[in-house]
Design an enzyme around this catalytic site. Structure first.
Site, PDB file in Angstrom:
ATOM      1  N   ARG A  52      -3.435   2.189 -37.201  1.00  0.00           N
ATOM      2  CA  ARG A  52      -4.544   1.463 -36.432  1.00  0.00           C
ATOM      3  C   ARG A  52      -5.114   2.711 -35.944  1.00  0.00           C
ATOM      4  O   ARG A  52      -4.828   3.586 -35.471  1.00  0.00           O
ATOM      5  CB  ARG A  52      -3.521   0.757 -35.369  1.00  0.00           C
ATOM      6  CG  ARG A  52      -2.796   1.193 -34.064  1.00  0.00           C
ATOM      7  CD  ARG A  52      -2.571   0.393 -33.068  1.00  0.00           C
ATOM      8  NE  ARG A  52      -1.451  -0.333 -33.421  1.00  0.00           N
ATOM      9  CZ  ARG A  52      -0.114  -0.235 -33.336  1.00  0.00           C
ATOM     10  NH1 ARG A  52       0.371   0.845 -32.863  1.00  0.00           N
ATOM     11  NH2 ARG A  52       0.604  -1.308 -33.708  1.00  0.00           N
TER      12      ARG A  52
ATOM     13  N   GLY B  32       1.338  -3.902 -29.877  1.00  0.00           N
ATOM     14  CA  GLY B  32       2.536  -4.625 -29.075  1.00  0.00           C
ATOM     15  C   GLY B  32       2.290  -5.798 -28.455  1.00  0.00           C
ATOM     16  O   GLY B  32       3.099  -6.466 -27.694  1.00  0.00           O
TER      17      GLY B  32
ATOM     18  N   ARG C  15       6.196  -9.159 -39.972  1.00  0.00           N
ATOM     19  CA  ARG C  15       5.332  -8.655 -38.946  1.00  0.00           C
ATOM     20  C   ARG C  15       4.286  -9.513 -38.779  1.00  0.00           C
ATOM     21  O   ARG C  15       3.443  -9.783 -39.436  1.00  0.00           O
ATOM     22  CB  ARG C  15       4.930  -7.157 -39.257  1.00  0.00           C
ATOM     23  CG  ARG C  15       6.307  -6.363 -39.836  1.00  0.00           C
ATOM     24  CD  ARG C  15       5.958  -5.216 -40.282  1.00  0.00           C
ATOM     25  NE  ARG C  15       5.290  -4.118 -39.502  1.00  0.00           N
ATOM     26  CZ  ARG C  15       4.487  -3.003 -39.820  1.00  0.00           C
ATOM     27  NH1 ARG C  15       4.405  -2.765 -41.281  1.00  0.00           N
ATOM     28  NH2 ARG C  15       4.385  -2.383 -38.831  1.00  0.00           N
TER      29      ARG C  15
ATOM     30  N   HIS D 258     -25.939  12.124  -3.688  1.00  0.00           N
ATOM     31  CA  HIS D 258     -26.648  11.169  -2.736  1.00  0.00           C
ATOM     32  C   HIS D 258     -25.613  10.852  -1.557  1.00  0.00           C
ATOM     33  O   HIS D 258     -26.013  10.804  -0.365  1.00  0.00           O
ATOM     34  CB  HIS D 258     -27.179   9.880  -3.279  1.00  0.00           C
ATOM     35  CG  HIS D 258     -28.167  10.353  -4.489  1.00  0.00           C
ATOM     36  ND1 HIS D 258     -29.400  10.604  -3.994  1.00  0.00           N
ATOM     37  CD2 HIS D 258     -28.093  10.531  -5.677  1.00  0.00           C
ATOM     38  CE1 HIS D 258     -30.080  11.177  -5.222  1.00  0.00           C
ATOM     39  NE2 HIS D 258     -29.326  10.967  -6.033  1.00  0.00           N
TER      40      HIS D 258
ATOM     41  N   THR E 250       7.300  -8.347 -34.128  1.00  0.00           N
ATOM     42  CA  THR E 250       7.862  -7.810 -35.493  1.00  0.00           C
ATOM     43  C   THR E 250       9.365  -8.028 -35.417  1.00  0.00           C
ATOM     44  O   THR E 250       9.848  -7.757 -34.447  1.00  0.00           O
ATOM     45  CB  THR E 250       7.556  -6.334 -35.557  1.00  0.00           C
ATOM     46  OG1 THR E 250       6.157  -6.193 -35.702  1.00  0.00           O
ATOM     47  CG2 THR E 250       8.151  -5.813 -36.694  1.00  0.00           C
TER      48      THR E 250
END
Length: 865
Positions: free
Chosen positions: A311, A132, A117, A823, A136
């Site tokens: 992660r 990605g 990996r 505005h 892997t």
């Protein structure tokens, strides 16, 4: 001593990203968490990658070309990336490195199957997951095959998608290195992904589990739809069981194979309810260790769950920090101020120091905590009514949260106590002199600020600025100023409500307020037409401006025929309006005075699209239309039962709205004028710090809060690492879209229009300026890129006052963000432009150049071609 080529996973931790990459560091940390099982293995370190790359001199030249490539030039990146990968894969792994890897395999089981990996040093970071982006390989067997796949992982640092991702995130290819994780293969019954926060809503208390049979590759590749479970407080609150027809399994001799799932198993859950709850419990333990929500890859084998990756979830909008555990509801300030982009720390802190209401910040945006106002019936009703008049989407978002009875308590209104001290202010009369006096007081105060700040430097400057902020808030909070603003808004609401009730007129005030006096923002747009009048007679100046690049062109103008007059006209305009810019509530944004080139496209559009004297004619035309509408309305009212009384009351309200509605724009002009004075003084101080060697460049101060900068001035020391972190953090915030309403659970709510009175396929928004117009859509996200023709319809994300100069040259307006009294809406009505705001994803759903029809009275857009 050189770094080792191989490091056991259990020897790695979060401090070693530079050695083992993001994935390796996270796996090492995971293996230390009690109760978390991680497949054993080792990391081939970044030192090995560096040794390999130095053996191919051609790679350095390829990296140079990749660094200079345009991230949008896909063909060039594809070609260069492929050449770089081939160069790396062609390098023979040297003997000492191969021996280190072979030794590690012997320790962990040479005959075992492994997952090989990629683990880049810019991967699985808090600010960028790079999910990605590299490769892997699963179920790799044998030393030769493992060495080959390690080379492929090194090369995958330069896939087309990885190179493009880095270029777009401002990451130098040379600063990223590749480690490789070689990890014992798990042969699971089920696998999938666990998010410890809901990745769609952002809710931190809801975890979601995606599960399928076999290896997780089937889910990641989109081969099957997963079972999806949502878990809150240890209970499954929703589940969707998919028909899982295919699965990916490991082969005995290596590699993987896709197989059909037996028909009787396809609709069986991949996990039991107990397993789902257990998995989320493990996820919460991992989340607690890393201190932020996690995206976790898991496998389930005979011995239970194993975690193969974790992660941070980088797409979640941050939650404001609080000092309690109570529920909170936050309302976006940016959606009210027409500035949904992130602000830099100096901008956030200065706005908070000068704002009239307490504010917090998160994700580079400002928020008001509306919790207290929403917990009693009277204040809740008042807030929802006020918010709803300006932006129905924000009201709907708040109501969506309040429908959850357990989120915020509804307490009884406080008992009436002693009456407030003093009498309420007397209602103001419809007197234009009141507006004139307020404007004069503002100008005197700003002139004093400019005069007095010039003598201040060092710590004395910051003491002075804190006093100036007090004056800033005093002027902004002047009760008379607030009365005038409310008088104009209330008269608008009264006219729209009553004339709809009595005459069936929708948004009648839109026409009745055309060319109202004292509107500094509409004057700004018309004044740029006057600048074009000065430039138009001089072809040499026009030709010069067409080729202008950058902002140093004003001095060059004087060398051309008519150039002195042109320069003086632009300078005069900048003297009055040069403090403005897009996103002007952020003091750090470049002002027109600092980047006058921003105005050039609008000036050239005006030169091309208008004739001399257009500003005066346009204003007079609007005034006459308003006068004509007034007479028409009064005549129709007098024909009704009780018509004289209705007409008399309506006339008073028309006079009132025309007297006061223009002032609605002035306080913002006052604020932005002061911000520019503050900025100029702070940049002068930054220049002193640069000359003293304290700062690297003046703009470093933008990444410090006001208080931090004050301390730097006192100590003559700055934390360079903090400045770098803030720069990186700002880039990540730029990728986030703030919701209108945010809860303390992290849930972002944007609201919806509850309407069924529009044609199928129409885009729904908020009607803010009446009329219907058909024309070419111009999707423009940067005013400096504007190129407009008469009849064009401007489609953009939001418009603050700096966009007003473009309004004189368009036929209609569509924005993604906005409200009735923001505005852009005020100026659209002032100029008589049909406008619909608050149109979700308008800049994506409408393509530049399409023909569209804007229904400004009914609040929707039809796409015609």
């Amino acid at each position: 001593m050189n770094e080792p080529y191989v490091l056991d996973l259990q020897e790695a931790d979060e401090t070693q990203i530079a050695v083992v990459g993001g994935k390796g560091a996270h796996l090492g940390a995971l293996s230390r968490i009690a109760g978390i099982r991680v497949p054993g293995g080792f990391c081939v370190t970044t030192e090995a990658f560096r040794q390999i790359v130095t053996q191919a001199p051609s790679i350095e030249a390829l990296l140079d070309r990749l660094s200079r490539s345009d991230p949008d030039d896909r063909e060039a990146i594809r070609t260069l990336s492929a050449r770089t990968r081939r160069a790396i894969e062609g390098i023979v792994v040297p003997g000492d490195l191969a021996a280190a890897i072979t030794g590690a395999l012997a320790r962990h089981g040479e005959q075992a199957a492994y997952a090989v990996r990629s683990s880049a040093t810019a991967e699985d970071l808090p600010t960028a997951s790079f999910a990605g982006q590299q490769d892997t390989y699963l179920n790799v067997m044998g030393t030769t095959a493992i060495l080959q796949h390690i080379s492929r992982c090194w090369a995958s640092l330069f896939t087309e998608r990885a190179v493009t991702y880095r270029r777009r995130n401002g990451i130098d290819h040379r600063t990223v290195h590749m480690a490789v994780v070689v990890q014992r293969m798990v042969l699971p019954h089920a696998a999938g992904i666990l998010f410890t926060a809901d990745p769609v809503t952002g809710n931190r208390k809801v975890a979601t589990v995606d599960a399928g049979f076999g290896l997780g590759e089937a889910l990641v590749s989109g081969l099957v739809n997963p079972d999806v479970f949502a878990v809150r407080d240890g209970e499954i609150v929703s589940r969707t069981i998919a028909a899982k027809q295919r699965a990916v399994h490991a082969l005995p001799a290596g590699g993987t194979q896709e197989r059909a799932v037996d028909s009787e198993r396809q609709e069986q859950p991949a996990l039991t309810d107990a397993q789902v709850v257990q998995l989320v419990h493990l996820g919460r333990r991992i989340e607690a260790h890393f201190g932020r929500p996690q995206d976790i890859e898991w496998c389930l084998d005979d011995d239970g769950f194993q975690i193969v990756q974790s992660r941070p979830i980088t797409t979640l909008f941050p939650v404001p920090e609080t000092d309690d555990e109570e529920n909170h509801v936050y309302v976006s300030v940016g959606h009210q101020q027409m500035m949904t982009d992130p602000m830099k720390p100096l901008g956030l802190s200065v706005w908070k120091l000068t704002a009239m209401a307490p504010m917090t910040d998160a994700g580079g945006r400002l928020w008001v905590d509306a919790t207290r106002a929403l917990t009693t019936p009277t204040s809740r009703t008042g807030l929802l009514d006020l918010v709803g008049r300006g932006d129905p989407l924000t009201r709907d978002a708040l109501e969506t949260v309040l429908e959850r009875d357990d989120f915020l308590p509804l307490l009884a209104d406080p008992a009436a106590g002693n009456p407030p001290a003093g009498d309420p202010p007397a209602p103001i009369g419809t007197d234009p002199a009141i507006v004139s006096r307020l404007i004069e007081h503002s100008q005197v105060s700003i002139a004093a600020l400019r005069r007095d700040i010039g003598t201040k430097t060092g710590p004395a400057l910051f003491d002075f600025l804190l006093e100036a902020f007090t004056e800033h808030k005093r002027v902004l909070g002047d009760p008379l100023s607030m009365q005038v603003i409310m008088a104009g808004m209330e008269a608008t609401w009264w006219l729209n409500d009553k004339l709809h009730e009595w005459l069936g007129e929708k948004n009648a005030a839109d026409t009745l307020t055309l060319s109202a006096p004292d509107n500094i923002t509409s004057q700004m747009g018309l004044a740029l037409l006057d600048v074009a009048d000065v430039i138009r007679p001089h072809p040499e100046v026009v030709a010069f401006l067409r080729d202008v690049e950058g902002d140093g062109f004003l001095d060059e103008l004087a060398k051309l025929a008519g150039g002195t007059e042109a320069r003086d006209a632009i300078e005069t305009y900048l003297d009055r309006y040069g403090m403005r810019c897009a996103g002007e509530i952020d003091i750090t944004r470049p002002r027109w005075r600092e980047q006058p080139g921003t105005l050039v496209p609008a000036i050239l559009d005006n030169v091309r699209n208008f004739e001399q004297g257009a500003a005066e004619r346009r204003f007079e035309q609007g005034r006459r239309e308003a006068e004509k509408k007034e007479q028409e309305v009064l005549t129709r009212l007098r024909a009704l039962p009780g018509g004289e009384s209705k007409a008399e009351e309506t006339k008073r309200m028309i006079d009132r709205v025309r007297t006061f509605i223009g002032y609605r724009e002035y306080p913002k002009y006052d604020i932005v004028s002061r911000l520019f004075v503050y900025k100029q003084a702070l940049l002068e101080e930054a220049g002193r710090l640069v000359r003293a060697g304290v700062l690297g460049e003046r703009e470093d101060i933008f990444y410090l809060t006001f208080q931090e900068l004050q301390e730097v001035t006192r100590s003559n020391r700055v934390d360079d690492r903090l400045v770098r972190q803030r720069r990186e953090q700002f880039r990540t915030y730029d990728a986030l879209t703030p919701p209108r309403v945010l809860t303390s659970d992290g849930e972002g709510v944007n609201g919806a229009y509850r309407r069924d009175d529009v044609p199928d396929g129409a885009l729904i928004g908020l009607p803010v300026s009446g009329g219907t117009v058909e024309g070419r859509a111009r999707v423009i996200l940067d005013m400096a890129q504007a190129d407009l023709e008469p009849g064009d319809i401007l489609v953009t994300a939001y418009t603050d006052p700096s966009w007003s100069p473009l309004f004189v040259g368009i036929a209609g307006l569509v924005t993604e963000v906005g409200g009735l009294m923001t505005h852009g809406a005020v100026i659209a009505r002032e100029y008589g432009l049909p406008a619909v705001v608050g149109v979700d994803q308008a800049t994506r759903l409408i393509r530049d150049g399409q023909r569209i029809r804007v229904h400004g009275t009914d609040g929707y857009i039809e796409i015609l071609s």
